[in-house]
Design a protein around this motif. Structure first.
Motif, short mmCIF file in Angstrom:
data_model
loop_
_atom_site.label_atom_id
_atom_site.label_comp_id
_atom_site.label_asym_id
_atom_site.label_seq_id
_atom_site.Cartn_x
_atom_site.Cartn_y
_atom_site.Cartn_z
N LYS A 1 0.82 -1.21 0.00
CA LYS A 1 0.00 0.00 0.00
C LYS A 1 0.86 1.26 0.00
O LYS A 1 0.43 2.31 -0.48
N LEU A 2 2.06 1.17 0.54
CA LEU A 2 2.93 2.33 0.60
C LEU A 2 3.60 2.64 -0.73
O LEU A 2 3.78 3.80 -1.08
N TYR A 3 4.00 1.61 -1.47
CA TYR A 3 4.85 1.82 -2.63
C TYR A 3 4.20 1.52 -3.98
O TYR A 3 4.83 1.73 -5.01
N ALA B 1 -2.47 -3.27 -8.16
CA ALA B 1 -3.20 -3.13 -6.90
C ALA B 1 -4.63 -3.67 -7.04
O ALA B 1 -5.15 -4.29 -6.11
N GLN B 2 -5.26 -3.42 -8.17
CA GLN B 2 -6.62 -3.94 -8.38
C GLN B 2 -6.63 -5.46 -8.40
O GLN B 2 -7.53 -6.09 -7.82
N ARG B 3 -5.64 -6.07 -9.05
CA ARG B 3 -5.57 -7.54 -9.07
C ARG B 3 -5.30 -8.09 -7.67
O ARG B 3 -5.87 -9.10 -7.28
N ARG B 4 -4.43 -7.42 -6.94
CA ARG B 4 -4.14 -7.89 -5.58
C ARG B 4 -5.39 -7.79 -4.71
O ARG B 4 -5.67 -8.69 -3.91
N ASN B 5 -6.14 -6.70 -4.82
CA ASN B 5 -7.38 -6.57 -4.06
C ASN B 5 -8.37 -7.66 -4.44
O ASN B 5 -9.07 -8.20 -3.58
#
Length: 124
Positions: free
Chosen positions: A91-93, A101-105
């Motif tokens: 979330k920081l980098y 990020a969307q795939r990770r979520n």
């Protein structure tokens, strides 16, 4: 550019062999009055004037200055109540609107959270 002149007063350094006044002497040979305020522009002039006014006010009313400083610090410290810390490096980098990020979520929401890989140090 009065404050930017060289000691000779001509805007350039004196040539070898030419005599010039020493900066510590005035026209009459007596020591010159020190010029503590050298301005280089409107911004510096405004800042010097503002800090001179502030210094005068603080010097005339030190107790009021201390109380106002403490009240301001306490007022600003209230923002610490709303401070949140984030230690997740993803979330920081990584930008939160990126495809990664969307795939990770999606994976976290579908399969649940997983432990982040860490480093294990073993001492013999």
């Amino acid at each position: 550019a009065e404050g930017l002149l060289a000691p000779g007063g001509s805007g350039s350094w004196p040539m070898p062999g030419r005599s010039h006044r020493r900066p510590s002497q005035g026209h009459s040979g007596k020591p010159a009055k020190p010029n503590h305020l050298v301005y280089h522009g409107a911004v510096e002039r405004a800042l010097a004037s503002g800090f001179r006014w502030l210094g005068y006010r603080v010097g005339r009313n030190p107790h009021t200055a201390i109380v106002l400083s403490l009240v301001t610090a306490i007022f600003c410290a209230q923002g610490l109540l709303f401070l949140e810390f984030e230690a997740d490096p993803v979330k920081l980098y990584i930008p939160q609107k990126s495809e990664l990020a969307q795939r990770r979520n999606y994976i976290e929401n579908t399969f649940g959270l997983w432990d982040e890989p860490g480093i294990l140090l073993l001492k013999p």
